[in-house]
Scaffold this motif. Structure first.
Motif, PDB file in Angstrom:
ATOM      1  N   CYS A 209      -3.609  -6.038   7.675  1.00  0.00           N
ATOM      2  CA  CYS A 209      -4.223  -5.845   6.260  1.00  0.00           C
ATOM      3  C   CYS A 209      -4.170  -6.808   5.246  1.00  0.00           C
ATOM      4  CB  CYS A 209      -3.521  -4.645   5.524  1.00  0.00           C
ATOM      5  SG  CYS A 209      -3.086  -3.098   6.728  1.00  0.00           S
TER       6      CYS A 209
ATOM      7  N   TYR B 139      -6.139   0.770  12.275  1.00  0.00           N
ATOM      8  CA  TYR B 139      -4.905   0.385  12.788  1.00  0.00           C
ATOM      9  C   TYR B 139      -4.777  -0.922  13.340  1.00  0.00           C
ATOM     10  CZ  TYR B 139      -4.751   5.275  11.515  1.00  0.00           C
ATOM     11  OH  TYR B 139      -4.449   6.304  11.080  1.00  0.00           O
TER      12      TYR B 139
ATOM     13  N   HIS C 250      -4.196   4.392   2.428  1.00  0.00           N
ATOM     14  CA  HIS C 250      -5.153   3.999   3.544  1.00  0.00           C
ATOM     15  C   HIS C 250      -6.266   5.218   3.812  1.00  0.00           C
ATOM     16  CE1 HIS C 250      -3.862   0.382   5.730  1.00  0.00           C
ATOM     17  NE2 HIS C 250      -2.972   0.387   4.934  1.00  0.00           N
TER      18      HIS C 250
ATOM     19  N   CYS D 299      -9.481   3.826   8.588  1.00  0.00           N
ATOM     20  CA  CYS D 299      -8.385   2.819   9.049  1.00  0.00           C
ATOM     21  C   CYS D 299      -8.540   2.487  10.562  1.00  0.00           C
ATOM     22  CB  CYS D 299      -6.850   3.131   8.580  1.00  0.00           C
ATOM     23  SG  CYS D 299      -5.612   1.994   9.089  1.00  0.00           S
TER      24      CYS D 299
ATOM     25  N   THR E  87      -7.818   7.827   6.048  1.00  0.00           N
ATOM     26  CA  THR E  87      -7.688   8.414   7.447  1.00  0.00           C
ATOM     27  C   THR E  87      -8.545   9.520   7.568  1.00  0.00           C
ATOM     28  OG1 THR E  87      -5.960   9.996   6.532  1.00  0.00           O
ATOM     29  CG2 THR E  87      -5.232   8.080   7.564  1.00  0.00           C
TER      30      THR E  87
ATOM     31  N   CYS F   1      -9.433  -6.457   4.271  1.00  0.00           N
ATOM     32  CA  CYS F   1      -9.723  -5.348   5.475  1.00  0.00           C
ATOM     33  C   CYS F   1     -11.329  -5.401   5.475  1.00  0.00           C
ATOM     34  CB  CYS F   1      -9.154  -4.156   5.281  1.00  0.00           C
ATOM     35  SG  CYS F   1      -9.838  -2.862   6.467  1.00  0.00           S
TER      36      CYS F   1
ATOM     37  N   ASN G  11       2.173   1.043   8.531  1.00  0.00           N
ATOM     38  CA  ASN G  11       2.947   1.957   7.816  1.00  0.00           C
ATOM     39  C   ASN G  11       4.119   2.094   8.614  1.00  0.00           C
ATOM     40  OD1 ASN G  11       3.676   4.104   5.808  1.00  0.00           O
ATOM     41  ND2 ASN G  11       2.165   5.502   6.502  1.00  0.00           N
TER      42      ASN G  11
ATOM     43  N   ALA H 156     -10.576  -0.171   4.492  1.00  0.00           N
ATOM     44  CA  ALA H 156     -10.037   0.887   4.746  1.00  0.00           C
ATOM     45  C   ALA H 156      -8.712   1.285   3.982  1.00  0.00           C
ATOM     46  CB  ALA H 156      -9.646   1.060   6.324  1.00  0.00           C
ATOM     47  N   TYR H 157      -8.026   0.203   3.317  1.00  0.00           N
ATOM     48  CA  TYR H 157      -6.904   0.366   2.498  1.00  0.00           C
ATOM     49  C   TYR H 157      -7.658   0.020   1.029  1.00  0.00           C
ATOM     50  CZ  TYR H 157      -6.122  -4.595   2.083  1.00  0.00           C
ATOM     51  OH  TYR H 157      -6.201  -6.308   1.889  1.00  0.00           O
TER      52      TYR H 157
ATOM     53  N   LYS I 279       0.699  -1.286  -0.084  1.00  0.00           N
ATOM     54  CA  LYS I 279      -0.013  -0.099  -0.006  1.00  0.00           C
ATOM     55  C   LYS I 279       0.603   1.462   0.067  1.00  0.00           C
ATOM     56  CE  LYS I 279      -1.378  -2.203   3.129  1.00  0.00           C
ATOM     57  NZ  LYS I 279      -1.384  -2.701   4.719  1.00  0.00           N
TER      58      LYS I 279
END
Lengths: 571, 183
Positions: free
Chosen positions: A240, A236, A218, A234, A220, A244, A370, A248-249, A128
């Motif tokens: 992933c 967290y 992603h 996302c 946010t 998901c 990330n 979110a991604y 990603k």
């Protein structure tokens, strides 16, 4: 009722066919269906319904039979896929990669081919990381006089970067760097306390070096458009690669294919392996595709006015190579001699890590999917030692947890074990691999897979440019850790392995002339202009940044062009 | 409990337009029980292993290794996820430990009192480090015990905290020794 030359009814005829449903195929499907075309999307593997089929997505560690470690028995079936810790060594993600025993290929030299044969392909399991290319990157081949020049400039693709970024959703920070242009960003994921120390130390010591939050696809701060697709923020989890449940991604399954489906213009057909194109010698175009059903092994034909090849670099190239014509002979749909050549990847497995013992009253919360990113600086701000181009780093700085080495037993041990250790700061380089004519893939003249299609043969390697670059990649990582005051620094550098970056690209490159390339500046096959290749195969050079964002932008751009040409009657 | 929380977040994200029914989500949360049975170790080795595991992670104000089911996880992972030579290091280590205890202390390891057990293991660890043995019995056993405990339901919800969906990211959160760690 329209009947084609084989007597197959028009039911097998569409406006467009998209081969592959991974990151670029999903974009082709979305763009073409939204422009009103009836589109058949062919996926060689099984269906993988968004959320419903993500079988491990809500599994707690103890819900998995081996707490997340893949058993030896299953690794044996995935022995190539297991060459990296990124794919199948995790019990929760192994089901999203192929069984190598079922999908053989031939390695004249080592080539690590990581594949996911299901709806969405590797868009489910990708890293990603999303970075734009700059004008410098598109000019690099021409400037260095290697391979062949790119036929496009940054300005040609910049609006398409913006277009795909707004839809996909990219988290990142605005940095105003000329060599790493900003995307259309949603809020960045904060650096950790240790990463901020690294940032200030590095930026103070070296002109032009930057430590920034990784740029990732992603959400946010999702837009209305993204929410309406059923995508959320996302959470967290950093799980992933299991798929998901919040969308979110960015993946084909969670984004582009949903958009395509909502047009009612998409027909999705899983278990459909495309072996070759049906080439019309009279018109010089492809009028359809030859398909073998994965399960029944029955051959089928499907027809369309335009065809997008998005099967992934090697598979798309195989399809072009396996399309034998009177006009271009046994080498496939190419007259430049470049088809199958200039195979590239990014070289990695080199970097350094260390501990940092400041900021011990701080930690992090959540599992960030990330880390930090250090954009390229060699041959920009500091000269490289004996190579052209450069590299970037991805890394992270988080507190050490229970898995660190702790001496002792009993209560004292348990106290340490359930507490945090110092910070661990780690960075790994992603280096540019140059396009070499002799780095190539071929189709085996005699070895076939179980569907009767020729096996792919890979014969590619590295040169002193990659090796010299890796010395800087290792040394620079150590020096930057030293600059922040890290201790216990250890560096690593393995032998570069093509494929391990899972960014294989370049075997049907774009170019300025039909004599030097397979594709023109619109990703059109020079010798079959209604065929577009917009996956990694199209790349003319590799740069050092993760490539998916560029595939997305090239695909949206090519789809727009294809439909406008179709409307003009040019295709 | 936490999974229910995650489903709530999920429902909040998707609202009424939930594309996936909650029942599907509940199904996704089912443990993947493949009916795996530990069959690698002998009864004696199991007893020794349980005692060693409890010495590594004893019961304190939170459960110890035995209560967290570590011995069973340990054996399943050892039999399914380790190569034969790595299995042998641990299995021989367990057998030898018992034999040595019988010779030196006249009792199996498991029957000794914990302070003495810890003393023995501490000396073995030191010897292993001094000899710079890679992948030795103590190191390998500790590594797997640590992992089995942290990834067990009991360990991850008492001594540690695991959240399937943390819901937010913070790069700077205050921490002091003794705070519970989120996995």
């Amino acid at each position: 009722m329209q009947i084609n030359h084989n007597g197959v009814v028009a039911e097998n005829t569409y406006d467009a066919i998209v081969v592959g449903s991974g990151i670029s195929g999903g974009w082709a499907a979305k763009e073409l269906t939204q422009k009103g075309l009836k589109v058949l999307v062919l996926e060689r593997g099984r269906d993988l319904r968004h959320v419903v089929d993500y079988q491990t997505t809500m599994s707690m560690p103890w819900d998995l039979p081996h707490q997340g470690r893949s058993p030896e028995e299953s690794l044996k079936l995935q022995s190539v896929q297991a060459r990296t810790g990124y794919t199948v060594q995790n019990e929760g993600t192994a089901y999203l990669f192929v069984k190598d025993t079922e999908h053989p290929y031939i390695e004249k030299r080592r080539f690590d081919w990581m594949r996911g044969y299901h709806k969405g392909g590797r868009s489910i399991t990708w890293g990603k990381q999303t970075y734009r290319w700059s004008q410098m990157d598109f000019e690099a081949n021409a400037k260095d006089g290697i391979a062949t020049p790119w036929p496009i400039n940054y300005n040609d693709i910049a609006p398409w970067y913006s277009y795909v970024e707004r839809f996909a959703g990219i988290s990142g920070s605005r940095e105003n760097l000329e060599h790493l242009p900003d995307s259309e960003f949603q809020p960045a994921m904060d650096l950790t306390a240790a990463e901020k120390i690294l940032k200030s130390s590095v930026e103070k010591k070296w002109n032009g070096r930057k430590v920034i939050p990784g740029r990732v696809a992603h959400l946010t701060e999702p837009t209305q458009e993204q929410l309406a697709l059923g995508r959320g923020k996302c959470q967290y989890r950093n799980l992933c690669s299991r798929g998901c449940p919040y969308g979110a991604y960015f993946s084909s399954n969670g984004a582009t294919l949903i958009a395509a489906e909502r047009t009612s213009n998409m027909t999705f057909r899983p278990h459909s392996i495309v072996g070759s194109l049906i080439y019309d010698e009279a018109t010089g175009k492809a009028k359809g595709v030859n398909v073998i059903d994965e399960l029944t092994k029955q051959p089928m034909e499907f027809f369309a006015k335009i065809i997008f090849l998005n099967a992934s670099c090697i598979a798309s190239t195989s399809i072009l190579m396996n399309t034998k014509t009177q006009r271009y002979g046994a080498a496939g749909l190419d007259e430049s001699g470049s088809l199958g050549r200039y195979l590239m990847d990014h070289h990695l497995g080199v970097g350094a890590s260390g501990t940092f013992e400041g900021e011990l009253n701080k930690t992090t919360f959540g599992r960030r999917p990330n880390g930090f990113y250090i954009p390229r600086f060699r041959n920009l701000y500091q000269e490289g030692n004996g190579y052209i181009r450069g590299f970037g780093y991805q890394g992270g700085g988080t507190r050490q947890g229970w898995s660190r080495d702790i001496m002792g037993f009993g209560e004292d041990f348990k106290k340490q074990y359930t507490s945090l250790g110092p910070w661990n700061v780690n960075m790994g380089g992603f280096g540019e691999w140059l396009p070499y004519k002799d780095n190539m893939m071929m189709l085996s003249p005699d070895k076939k897979d179980q569907w009767g299609l020729p096996q792919v043969v890979i014969d590619a390697g590295y040169t002193s440019n990659e090796l010299n670059m890796r010395k800087d990649m290792e040394t620079d990582a150590v020096e930057m850790l030293e600059a922040m005051g890290a201790k216990n620094i250890s560096s690593r550098s393995s032998e570069p392995a093509l494929g391990l970056g899972i960014h294989e690209m370049g075997t049907a490159r774009m170019g300025t002339d039909r004599k030097n390339s397979v594709l023109n500046k619109w990703n059109q096959v020079w010798v079959a202009p209604n065929v577009f290749v917009t996956d990694g195969a199209a790349m003319t050079s590799a740069n050092c940044v993760n490539p998916s964002l560029t595939y997305m932008a090239l695909t949206a751009r090519a789809a727009d062009y294809a439909v406008s040409e179709l409307k003009k009657g040019n295709l | 409990m936490q999974r229910r929380e995650a489903v709530k977040i999920f429902t909040a994200v998707f609202g009424a337009s939930l594309a996936v029914p909650e029942t599907v989500f509940a199904r996704l949360a089912e443990p993947m029980d493949l009916g795996i049975k530990p069959i690698l170790l002998s009864g004696k080795q199991r007893k020794t292993l349980a005692a060693v595991a409890e010495c590594i992670i004893p019961k304190t104000d939170t459960p110890g290794a035995i209560e967290a089911g570590v011995p069973r996880w340990f054996e399943i992972l050892l039999q399914d996820c380790y190569k034969p030579d790595a299995q042998k290091v641990i299995m021989d280590g367990l057998t030898n430990l018992d034999a040595e205890c019988k010779t030196k202390h006249g009792s199996t390891f498991a029957k000794l009192k914990m302070p003495q057990q810890i003393e023995i293991l501490t000396a073995m660890e030191k010897a292993e480090r001094d000899a710079k043995v890679r992948g030795g019995f103590i190191r390998a056993t500790k590594d797997l015990v640590k992992s089995c405990y942290a990834n067990s339901e009991v360990g991850a919800s008492t001594a540690f905290e695991y959240q399937i969906a943390p819901g937010r990211w913070s790069g700077e959160e205050l921490y002091k020794m003794g705070d519970k760690i989120y996995l």
